[in-house]
Design a protein around this motif. Structure first.
Motif, PDB file in Angstrom:
ATOM      1  N   ASN A  63       0.173  -4.920 -42.989  1.00  0.00           N
ATOM      2  CA  ASN A  63      -0.461  -5.537 -41.815  1.00  0.00           C
ATOM      3  C   ASN A  63      -1.778  -4.825 -41.490  1.00  0.00           C
ATOM      4  N   THR A  65       3.003 -15.174 -41.653  1.00  0.00           N
ATOM      5  CA  THR A  65       4.129 -16.019 -41.206  1.00  0.00           C
ATOM      6  C   THR A  65       4.635 -15.662 -39.806  1.00  0.00           C
ATOM      7  N   GLY A  66       4.253 -14.504 -39.300  1.00  0.00           N
ATOM      8  CA  GLY A  66       4.774 -14.088 -37.987  1.00  0.00           C
ATOM      9  C   GLY A  66       6.199 -13.575 -38.054  1.00  0.00           C
ATOM     10  N   ARG A  88       2.259 -15.242 -33.793  1.00  0.00           N
ATOM     11  CA  ARG A  88       1.046 -14.717 -34.406  1.00  0.00           C
ATOM     12  C   ARG A  88      -0.006 -14.631 -33.304  1.00  0.00           C
ATOM     13  N   ALA A  89      -0.652 -13.478 -33.202  1.00  0.00           N
ATOM     14  CA  ALA A  89      -1.620 -13.262 -32.125  1.00  0.00           C
ATOM     15  C   ALA A  89      -2.851 -14.137 -32.363  1.00  0.00           C
ATOM     16  N   ASP A  95      -4.979   1.432 -37.388  1.00  0.00           N
ATOM     17  CA  ASP A  95      -6.093   0.786 -38.110  1.00  0.00           C
ATOM     18  C   ASP A  95      -7.221   0.536 -37.133  1.00  0.00           C
ATOM     19  N   LYS A 119      -4.290  -5.980 -43.867  1.00  0.00           N
ATOM     20  CA  LYS A 119      -4.591  -7.400 -43.692  1.00  0.00           C
ATOM     21  C   LYS A 119      -5.468  -7.660 -42.464  1.00  0.00           C
ATOM     22  N   TYR A 120      -5.176  -6.929 -41.372  1.00  0.00           N
ATOM     23  CA  TYR A 120      -5.906  -7.211 -40.125  1.00  0.00           C
ATOM     24  C   TYR A 120      -7.084  -6.264 -39.892  1.00  0.00           C
ATOM     25  N   GLY A 141       7.133 -10.643 -40.222  1.00  0.00           N
ATOM     26  CA  GLY A 141       7.253  -9.243 -40.639  1.00  0.00           C
ATOM     27  C   GLY A 141       7.630  -8.308 -39.504  1.00  0.00           C
ATOM     28  N   LEU A 142       6.924  -8.398 -38.379  1.00  0.00           N
ATOM     29  CA  LEU A 142       7.177  -7.446 -37.294  1.00  0.00           C
ATOM     30  C   LEU A 142       8.539  -7.666 -36.650  1.00  0.00           C
TER      31      LEU A 142
HETATM   32  P1  ADP Z   1       2.178 -11.966 -39.988  1.00  0.00           P
HETATM   33  O1  ADP Z   1       1.313 -10.792 -40.248  1.00  0.00           O
HETATM   34  O2  ADP Z   1       2.829 -12.512 -41.230  1.00  0.00           O
HETATM   35  O3  ADP Z   1       1.527 -13.014 -39.169  1.00  0.00           O
HETATM   36  P2  ADP Z   1       3.852 -10.146 -38.432  1.00  0.00           P
HETATM   37  O4  ADP Z   1       5.161 -10.390 -37.825  1.00  0.00           O
HETATM   38  O5  ADP Z   1       3.749  -9.019 -39.392  1.00  0.00           O
HETATM   39  O6  ADP Z   1       3.411 -11.514 -39.096  1.00  0.00           O
HETATM   40  O7  ADP Z   1       2.848  -9.907 -37.269  1.00  0.00           O
HETATM   41  C1  ADP Z   1       2.847 -10.738 -36.147  1.00  0.00           C
HETATM   42  C2  ADP Z   1       1.452 -10.858 -35.570  1.00  0.00           C
HETATM   43  O8  ADP Z   1       1.055  -9.610 -35.002  1.00  0.00           O
HETATM   44  C3  ADP Z   1       0.394 -11.163 -36.591  1.00  0.00           C
HETATM   45  O9  ADP Z   1       0.304 -12.547 -36.830  1.00  0.00           O
HETATM   46  C4  ADP Z   1      -0.828 -10.599 -35.937  1.00  0.00           C
HETATM   47  O10 ADP Z   1      -1.377 -11.513 -35.011  1.00  0.00           O
HETATM   48  C5  ADP Z   1      -0.302  -9.420 -35.186  1.00  0.00           C
HETATM   49  N1  ADP Z   1      -0.483  -8.156 -35.931  1.00  0.00           N
HETATM   50  C6  ADP Z   1       0.436  -7.500 -36.676  1.00  0.00           C
HETATM   51  N2  ADP Z   1      -0.074  -6.348 -37.161  1.00  0.00           N
HETATM   52  C7  ADP Z   1      -1.340  -6.287 -36.703  1.00  0.00           C
HETATM   53  C8  ADP Z   1      -2.416  -5.336 -36.851  1.00  0.00           C
HETATM   54  N3  ADP Z   1      -2.253  -4.208 -37.563  1.00  0.00           N
HETATM   55  N4  ADP Z   1      -3.594  -5.615 -36.231  1.00  0.00           N
HETATM   56  C9  ADP Z   1      -3.769  -6.720 -35.519  1.00  0.00           C
HETATM   57  N5  ADP Z   1      -2.797  -7.669 -35.344  1.00  0.00           N
HETATM   58  C10 ADP Z   1      -1.612  -7.442 -35.914  1.00  0.00           C
END
Ligand code: ADP
Length: 515
Positions: free
Chosen positions: A420, A477-478, A467-468, A448, A423-424, A480-481
């Motif tokens: 993550n 996919t929303g 997803r933010a 990060d 990716k972000y 992982g977390l």
């Molecule tokens: P995904 O990354 O597949 O969308 P996650 O469950 O891992 O799903 O994350 C949920 C949401 O949290 C993401 O869609 C993103 O909006 C936000 N997010 C997660 N990790 C980060 C990060 N390191 N920086 C910014 N936003 C994040």
């Protein structure tokens, strides 16, 4: 009670004979009877003139007034007057009618057991007429009272034979009968639960005995039930004792029977069933939770597989298309990337395949002594291999050498946070990983400098599929977390995030420290 006796009671209850006036010994052309008959216009009575003593005695019980024509104290008919006046079933006054004017004789006759003595010559006087009506009225009242009492006694005998707990109120809502079992249920109220007591008073006594006062929530229900004398109510008394009261109206508005049933056993069964049901429901719920977790797990894993597969495919295509123009070091670089992606895939596949999750739908925690610092370093190296533009800065020296943690869970959680972070944060390549022991906890922070998450959205990022808004077009996919949070919680830990839009995010995992 035998069946024919039952019938007799019921028949008796219904039979209401018309009151009679009996004139006995009226041999002189039935003159007395004729005269009395002339007085009876408008009265609903029978006038009878029995031929012999047997008939007289047979009818006497239904008489409101009895006349015996007698002239001398030694007339054998005086005997019958004695018998009648000492019979408790005969309520009528026994009046002698005599032709004798001798006061002494009259006194002697009356002394034989008559209530009054009337001279023949008085029969047509106004005074006698009044006396006759007066005695008749009184006789009818006494007769009705006796009939009622007799009815009550028969009814009582009938009801007493019933082995149920019940209480009967008459049409005036006054207590008519209390069965033995009902009385036994309220021994302290015995003095109040007697015939003729109004329902209100009976209810107050019972409520007091049950220990239900005006502040008790059940009081209103009980009061309503007793004052309407209709329907059904259930009461919970002390020590798991439950009773049900049912009011049933008797035909023709004759009153109401309230029966009482002990439903404690039934209630215990009901509670047992309710407990069983809730146990089943919670089992089903945890089954569903497990299956949800399994689905999330599979979604996340397949998602995580796609990235290395894309890298492999991209590099393989490049090698295929440009194999002749490529320098050996380029080929080497590409194949190295492919191999690293393959090794990441293999690693993940091993984690997935060896996990119980796929087999049982449940993810069990198997903590074992492991070197967390080493694991984090390896995962960072892997990520660095995949994400060539990013730099991973690790600070792991505050970690104890060996920690008891579940290897697979830690791999999945940390990989997720690292991927993550990459990716972000496409604009800023610096990613910092710090892990240390702090008090009774192990803290792992992944920082990060990427897109960040708006503060109002922070509480939701751990929810499934959330997803933010800052994720924009970045694929994801929303899931992982939310899985990471479940896994950390399974391990007895917690996960949180601090973030600022445009500046970056810090994901923090807190785990209990065990050696
Ligand atoms: P995904 O990354 O597949 O969308 P996650 O469950 O891992 O799903 O994350 C949920 C949401 O949290 C993401 O869609 C993103 O909006 C936000 N997010 C997660 N990790 C980060 C990060 N390191 N920086 C910014 N936003 C994040």
């Amino acid at each position: 009670m035998a069946q024919d006796e039952d019938l007799r009671v019921l028949v008796e209850l219904k039979k209401k004979p018309v009151p009679a006036i009996s004139v006995f010994g009226d041999t002189d052309g039935k003159a007395v009877a004729k005269l009395l008959w002339s007085y009876l216009g408008g009265w609903e009575v029978r006038l009878i003139t029995p031929e012999d003593e047997d008939l007289l005695r047979h009818e006497a019980e239904n008489c409101a007034l009895l006349f015996i024509v007698i002239n001398t104290p030694d007339d054998p008919k005086v005997l019958i007057s004695r018998i009648l006046s000492s019979d408790s079933d005969v309520v009528a006054d026994v009046v002698a009618i005599t032709r004798t004017n001798d006061p002494e004789l009259r006194l002697k006759i009356q002394a034989q057991g008559f209530d009054n003595i009337i001279g023949w010559d008085q029969l047509e006087t106004e005074e006698f007429r009044h006396l006759f009506y007066h005695k008749l009225r009184k006789g009818i009242v006494r007769l009705n009272a006796r009939i009622k009492e007799k009815e009550y006694k028969s009814f009582q005998a009938y009801l007493s034979a019933a082995a149920d707990a019940f209480i009967v109120f008459d049409q005036d809502r006054k207590l008519f009968f209390v069965s033995r079992l009902f009385r036994e249920a309220y021994p302290k109220s015995a003095e109040i639960l007697i015939r003729g007591v109004p329902v209100q008073r009976a209810f107050e006594a019972m409520a007091e005995e049950m220990g239900i006062n005006k502040d008790d929530p059940q009081y209103k229900t009980i009061k309503e039930f007793w004052l309407t004398l209709a329907g059904q109510m259930e009461l919970e008394l002390d020590a798991g004792h439950n009773v049900r009261m049912t009011a049933v109206a008797m035909p023709d508005g004759q009153g109401t029977i309230v029966s009482m049933t002990d439903i404690s056993d039934y209630k215990t069964q009901e509670r047992y069933l309710a407990e069983k049901q809730s146990a089943l429901e919670s089992a089903l719920e945890s089954e569903q939770e497990a299956s949800n977790l399994q689905k999330q797990f599979i979604s996340m894993v397949s998602h995580e597989f796609r990235t290395p597969l894309a890298i492999i495919d991209g590099n393989a295509q490049m090698l295929q298309r440009r194999q002749n123009e490529m320098k050996p070091e380029d080929v080497m670089k590409r194949t190295k990337t492919i191999r690293s992606a393959v090794s990441r895939l293999v690693h993940m596949m091993e984690a997935v395949l060896s996990s119980n999750m796929l087999k049982t739908g449940r993810l069990d925690v198997f903590p074992e002594p492991m070197n967390l610092a080493q694991m984090i370093q390896e995962l960072c190296d892997e990520q660095a291999d995949l994400a060539k533009d990013h730099q991973f800065e690790t600070k792991l020296d505050q970690l104890p050498q060996l920690l008891r943690l579940d290897r697979k869970i830690m791999t999945l959680v940390i990989t997720n946070l690292l991927s993550n972070a990459v990716k972000y944060s496409q604009q800023d390549p610096k990613i910092a990983i710090e892990a240390k022991k702090e008090g009774k906890n192990i803290i792992i922070c992944v920082t990060d400098n990427g897109v960040g998450i708006p503060s109002e959205e922070l509480p939701q990022v751990f929810n499934r599929f959330y997803r933010a808004s800052t994720a924009g077009t970045i694929p994801g996919t929303g899931l992982g977390l939310s899985l990471a949070r479940e896994l950390v919680q399974l391990h007895g830990g917690a996960i949180d995030v601090i973030s600022e839009v445009g500046k970056g995010s810090i994901f923090r995992v807190i785990l209990p420290y065990t050696t």
